[in-house]
Every structure is written in C-alpha cells, then in structure tokens.
Design a protein around this motif. Sequence first.
Motif, PDB file in Angstrom:
ATOM      1  N   SER A 358       0.828  -1.215   0.000  1.00 54.98           N
ATOM      2  CA  SER A 358       0.000   0.000   0.000  1.00 54.98           C
ATOM      3  C   SER A 358       0.859   1.260   0.000  1.00 54.98           C
ATOM      4  O   SER A 358       0.463   2.294   0.519  1.00 54.98           O
ATOM      5  CB  SER A 358      -0.897  -0.007   1.243  1.00 54.98           C
ATOM      6  N   GLY A 360       3.740   3.955  -2.214  1.00 54.94           N
ATOM      7  CA  GLY A 360       3.613   4.930  -3.297  1.00 54.94           C
ATOM      8  C   GLY A 360       3.184   4.316  -4.610  1.00 54.94           C
ATOM      9  O   GLY A 360       2.280   4.829  -5.287  1.00 54.94           O
ATOM     10  N   ALA A 361       3.816   3.205  -5.005  1.00 53.79           N
ATOM     11  CA  ALA A 361       3.467   2.578  -6.287  1.00 53.79           C
ATOM     12  C   ALA A 361       2.041   2.049  -6.247  1.00 53.79           C
ATOM     13  O   ALA A 361       1.307   2.137  -7.238  1.00 53.79           O
ATOM     14  CB  ALA A 361       4.456   1.451  -6.594  1.00 53.79           C
ATOM     15  N   ARG A 381       0.306  -5.203   4.991  1.00 58.60           N
ATOM     16  CA  ARG A 381       0.754  -5.820   6.259  1.00 58.60           C
ATOM     17  C   ARG A 381       0.412  -4.916   7.442  1.00 58.60           C
ATOM     18  O   ARG A 381       0.297  -5.370   8.559  1.00 58.60           O
ATOM     19  CB  ARG A 381       2.242  -6.132   6.206  1.00 58.60           C
ATOM     20  N   GLY A 468       7.996  -6.120 -13.965  1.00 62.59           N
ATOM     21  CA  GLY A 468       8.065  -4.678 -13.716  1.00 62.59           C
ATOM     22  C   GLY A 468       8.788  -3.898 -14.800  1.00 62.59           C
ATOM     23  O   GLY A 468       8.617  -2.685 -14.918  1.00 62.59           O
TER      24      GLY A 468
HETATM   25  P1  NAP Z   1       7.023   2.006  -0.822  1.00 60.85           P
HETATM   26  O1  NAP Z   1       6.281   3.298  -0.929  1.00 60.85           O
HETATM   27  O2  NAP Z   1       8.097   1.868   0.167  1.00 60.85           O
HETATM   28  O3  NAP Z   1       5.918   0.869  -0.553  1.00 60.85           O
HETATM   29  C1  NAP Z   1       6.260  -0.471  -0.338  1.00 60.85           C
HETATM   30  C2  NAP Z   1       5.035  -1.232   0.175  1.00 60.85           C
HETATM   31  O4  NAP Z   1       5.440  -2.565   0.368  1.00 60.85           O
HETATM   32  C3  NAP Z   1       4.514  -0.727   1.515  1.00 60.85           C
HETATM   33  O5  NAP Z   1       3.120  -0.898   1.576  1.00 60.85           O
HETATM   34  C4  NAP Z   1       5.193  -1.661   2.510  1.00 60.85           C
HETATM   35  O6  NAP Z   1       4.477  -1.864   3.696  1.00 60.85           O
HETATM   36  C5  NAP Z   1       5.215  -2.950   1.729  1.00 60.85           C
HETATM   37  N1  NAP Z   1       6.282  -3.832   2.189  1.00 60.85           N
HETATM   38  C6  NAP Z   1       7.581  -3.516   2.327  1.00 60.85           C
HETATM   39  N2  NAP Z   1       8.269  -4.587   2.761  1.00 60.85           N
HETATM   40  C7  NAP Z   1       7.367  -5.584   2.917  1.00 60.85           C
HETATM   41  C8  NAP Z   1       7.452  -6.921   3.360  1.00 60.85           C
HETATM   42  N3  NAP Z   1       8.619  -7.444   3.735  1.00 60.85           N
HETATM   43  N4  NAP Z   1       6.329  -7.656   3.403  1.00 60.85           N
HETATM   44  C9  NAP Z   1       5.159  -7.135   3.046  1.00 60.85           C
HETATM   45  N5  NAP Z   1       4.992  -5.857   2.617  1.00 60.85           N
HETATM   46  C10 NAP Z   1       6.093  -5.107   2.557  1.00 60.85           C
HETATM   47  O7  NAP Z   1       7.669   1.630  -2.217  1.00 60.85           O
HETATM   48  P2  NAP Z   1       7.041   1.860  -3.685  1.00 60.85           P
HETATM   49  O8  NAP Z   1       7.549   3.123  -4.261  1.00 60.85           O
HETATM   50  O9  NAP Z   1       5.590   1.662  -3.611  1.00 60.85           O
HETATM   51  O10 NAP Z   1       7.751   0.681  -4.503  1.00 60.85           O
HETATM   52  C11 NAP Z   1       7.417  -0.651  -4.246  1.00 60.85           C
HETATM   53  C12 NAP Z   1       8.049  -1.584  -5.284  1.00 60.85           C
HETATM   54  O11 NAP Z   1       7.571  -1.289  -6.580  1.00 60.85           O
HETATM   55  C13 NAP Z   1       9.581  -1.448  -5.353  1.00 60.85           C
HETATM   56  O12 NAP Z   1      10.130  -2.727  -5.516  1.00 60.85           O
HETATM   57  C14 NAP Z   1       9.792  -0.618  -6.603  1.00 60.85           C
HETATM   58  O13 NAP Z   1      11.034  -0.886  -7.221  1.00 60.85           O
HETATM   59  C15 NAP Z   1       8.650  -1.095  -7.468  1.00 60.85           C
HETATM   60  N6  NAP Z   1       8.293  -0.064  -8.454  1.00 60.85           N
HETATM   61  C16 NAP Z   1       8.443  -0.398  -9.772  1.00 60.85           C
HETATM   62  C17 NAP Z   1       8.116   0.525 -10.735  1.00 60.85           C
HETATM   63  C18 NAP Z   1       8.282   0.150 -12.165  1.00 60.85           C
HETATM   64  O14 NAP Z   1       8.328   1.039 -13.029  1.00 60.85           O
HETATM   65  N7  NAP Z   1       8.326  -1.131 -12.474  1.00 60.85           N
HETATM   66  C19 NAP Z   1       7.645   1.796 -10.386  1.00 60.85           C
HETATM   67  C20 NAP Z   1       7.491   2.107  -9.031  1.00 60.85           C
HETATM   68  C21 NAP Z   1       7.828   1.148  -8.075  1.00 60.85           C
HETATM   69  P3  NAP Z   1       4.529  -0.815   4.924  1.00 60.85           P
HETATM   70  O15 NAP Z   1       3.718   0.351   4.468  1.00 60.85           O
HETATM   71  O16 NAP Z   1       3.946  -1.568   6.039  1.00 60.85           O
HETATM   72  O17 NAP Z   1       5.980  -0.476   5.105  1.00 60.85           O
END
Ligand code: NAP
Length: 502
Positions: A358, A360-361, A381, A468
């Motif tokens: 939940s 940013g992405a 979580r 991704g």
């Molecule tokens: P973020 O804002 O840090 O969000 C990560 C989410 O994952 C949060 O909800 C977090 O939960 C949860 N999480 C983290 N560790 C976890 C674990 N061990 N078990 C269960 N849930 C967990 O990061 P984001 O910017 O959304 O990015 C997330 C992923 O997407 C990254 O791997 C990023 O590289 C990928 N992404 C890819 C693209 C693309 O173009 N392909 C673009 C954007 C992002 P909490 O809130 O409880 O910490």
Amino acid sequence: MNNGKICVSVCAETAEEMLEQIRRAEDSADVIEVRLDCLQPKQIHKAFAFLASKKPLLLTYRPKKQGGKAEDDLNNRKLLWIVFVLNGSLDTKKLWFDYEEDLTNLQKVSNPVTIRSYHDFSGTPENLSEIFGHLSAKSDVAKIAVQADDISDSIAVWKLLEKAQSENKQIIPIAMGEAGKWTRILGLAHGALMTYAALNAGNETAPGQISAQDLIDIYRVKELNEQTEIYGILGNPVSHSLSPFMHNAAFKARNMNAVFIPFEIKNLDEFIKRFVKKETREVKLNFKGFSVTIPHKQAIIKHLDSIDETAKRIGAVNTVKIVDGKLQGFNTDAPGFIEPLRNSYGDLCGAKVAILGSGGAARACVYALKKEGANVCVYARNLEKAENLAAEFEVELRELVITNDALRDFDILVNTTPLGMKGRFEMETPLRAAQIESVKLVYDLVYNPFETRLLKEAKSVGVPTIGGFAMLAAQGAAQFKIWTGEAAPVKEMSAAALRKLS
Ligand code: NAP
C-alpha cells in the motif's frame, strides 16, 4: 562538441599489469593517468623502464593523506619526482605531471602539461578560491577535488569554473561522491580541461568516478555544451537507477543536444533553491526536466508551479517539466502501469484485482485501475497505515495474510511490495504457486531481477505474467513524451535499460 578530455585513471600493483591497463585505456582515453602510488615500491623502477603509450601519460604519485597509497613523507615523494622524472630518466615531452599542492619546490619542467592538485575527502574547505589561486600560480592546470555529501556541497567547487574562465586559467573541478557525479558529467561542457574516468566499472580510483565507456557512450560528455538541455533523476539513492540509461539512449536516438544525469539529493529544498529556481539559483544549468523518485515524490509538490490531475489525485509526482523557468508536475507511474496490463489482459472494466502493498506505487496502481473500472482489493501488512489509501480511493482493504484459496475470486494479482527485489529481498516471494494458481494474470512491479521469484512461481503453474520492466519502460516513454512532445524511441530505451540489467 567541447574541447575537454577524458582522462582514464589506471592503478595496478605491478608494472606489467599497469602496462596492460594502459593498453586497454588507450581506446577511450585522451590522457591516461598512471597512478604510480598503486605500484608496489619495487615495481616503480621497473615501470619507468617501459612506461609508454600512444596517448599522453599523466604521472601521479598520490600520498595517503590525499587519497592515494604512497607514504605521506614529503621528502620521499620529492625524491621520486627528482630522481626518476625531473632528472631525465624519462622523456618528459610525452608526459604530463600531477604534483600535489604541498610539493612546492619542484621546478616546472618543459613538458606539455603540469597539473597541481588538491584533494579533500572530508568536505569542502572555506578557502577554495585561495587554494585555486595558489595551485594555478605554479602550474598549467589546477585540479581541485572535494567531497560532496549532499549535492549542494558541490556548488563551491563548480563555481571555480567561472573564476578560472574570467582569469583565463585552466581548472579541473571535481565534487567526489555520488552527490557530485554531475560535475564529472557536465564539467567538459562548461570549460573543465578534463574529466577523470575509471577504466571500467569496479576499477574506480575515486568516489563517484564513472567508467570511460559510460562517459562516452551513455553521457556523451565530449558532445555536450552550455546549451545542452539537462534532465535528471532526483532521488536518494539513485546509483542503481536505470533511468539515465533509458533516457540517454532516447536522446541519442533522437539526436538531441540533451543529457540525463543521476542527481543524488538529500535536501530537496536546497537543491530546488540553489540549482533550479531562476530567482535564487547559484549555478547556471539548462534544466528542462526531472524524473523524481524515492524519497522526493511527495516533497517535490510544494515546489511546483502547476500539477496535472493524475499526479494530484495520486498525491505523488514522478515527472517534472520545466518551461520558461516554471515547474510542471506529472505522474507517469499510473499510465506506465496500466498500459502493459491493458495490452496483455484487455478491458479491465469489472476485473477483480488484488494488490499487495500500500505504498507509493500501490497508490498509482489503485488510481489507474479504478479509472479503468476495475474492482480493487488492497492487501497490506499494516492495516492502519493503509487505511487512508483505501478510504481515499474507496477500495476494499485486507490484511496481507493469504491462504491457498484466498485469491480464488480474483482475476489479477499485482505485487507492489519490494519482495523479490535484488538485494536482501531477492530470494523472497510474497506468494507461492499454490496461492496464485487460480488467477488469470500475475503482475510484479519489481523489475530487478527481470524475472522475480513470484513470476517464476506463476509460470510454474501456467499463469501468464507481466514483469516490472514493462512498467518501467512505459513510464519512461511517457516521460519522454511529456518533455519533448514526441513519441519515445521505445526500442532503444528498453534495449539500453536491459543491457544495464543483464
Ligand atoms: P514504498 O512506498 O516503500 O511501498 C512499499 C510497500 O510494500 C509498503 O506498503 C510496505 O508496507 C510494503 N512492504 C515492504 N516490505 C514488505 C514486506 N517485507 N512484506 C510485506 N509488505 C512489505 O515503495 P514503492 O515506491 O511503492 O515501490 C514498491 C516496489 O515497486 C519497489 O520494488 C519498486 O522498485 C517497485 N516499483 C516499480 C516501478 C516500475 O516502473 N516497475 C515503479 C514504481 C515502483 P509498509 O507500508 O507496512 O511499510
């Protein structure tokens, strides 16, 4: 084109290895810096016997206190220069010399270039101008390399370029570290004599150094000038970002006078004030746009002059376009996410989608899916943290505890957690084959590695997948369209990013 040179720095323990590195550097280097201090003491004599190259060799004997490997003892260092170099045991006409600022009594010899250098690995001293004056009075070129912990720390050394130009002197200003990388890329375009490069990735001789091949092929540093349009990624960290590879490939394919730079930024407010805003900026760089990544996607918003509807609804900006000094904000994560999904799945109206995570992405995904008319359920979580997202976009929220038949009613599973990502999460998967075998498609936002464990689990039970990388390429293409108004060269962008990934 500019008149700057690429100096490849070579460092080896034996004379034979040093010569082998010199040979390898000759293709990309204009000048080759031979770091004599890297040689074992007994190897120095030997090296002088056969040091030779078709390119000018810049001899450096860097003491430990200046970041090198030679003993600091001043007399020993002077002796080396006097006995082996100034006494004529080498043909000085083919050599350049780099003396540290404390080697005050060495005579300037009749060789093409003498550099006097100053290194500070702890930060930037207050009296940089004075140091520059002192170094340039006794040499053809002053080299000043200081450590930058945040990008704003690099302003003082960069501004010496203007001073050198006004005094008709030569300078090599370097801000060391990731935050100073931009000075190594843009220096030549703004009048620096040289930029130092590593022979290849992994052979860096100073923090933040870039390989010669990347400086030439990716950043095209010798083709840049003061009119070059500057784009870059603002984030921390940015060293693993694929965006510089994708966007520079696009600029090259379209023959644009533009470059894309990794800007590692801790203090975004300072960066915007001191580098970007016309009224307050301290350096003149022709900024035209930015990609924005963690942790600045929300923080950038207060600096914008306008924001588009998608970015506003998601509450995050990953793209900035600068027009007449005004900053316009966009979000290409949402369209970048949905495009490959629509291409693969078809009409998403009424599709049942489970989203893991939940952050940013996830916000961009939920926004885009709701816009398509999909039914979304977010699995998080930490339910408390995720409540805002669920309420704002009016989607169902469940705890991230998934039994084997929990996803039986879903069509699509999207992973937005970092589980599976290169590094400490690489061996992990949010779900196993038995939990996802009933869905029609698995979409993992993680792009490094190209095929994550989750995707392998899905494939093992015959479930179609999207990795991704597809989103990364699509959101990058959308950024290019925003910046230039033209369709992106998608093939070249993807190929460049894939080359870097593999
Ligand atoms: P973020 O804002 O840090 O969000 C990560 C989410 O994952 C949060 O909800 C977090 O939960 C949860 N999480 C983290 N560790 C976890 C674990 N061990 N078990 C269960 N849930 C967990 O990061 P984001 O910017 O959304 O990015 C997330 C992923 O997407 C990254 O791997 C990023 O590289 C990928 N992404 C890819 C693209 C693309 O173009 N392909 C673009 C954007 C992002 P909490 O809130 O409880 O910490």
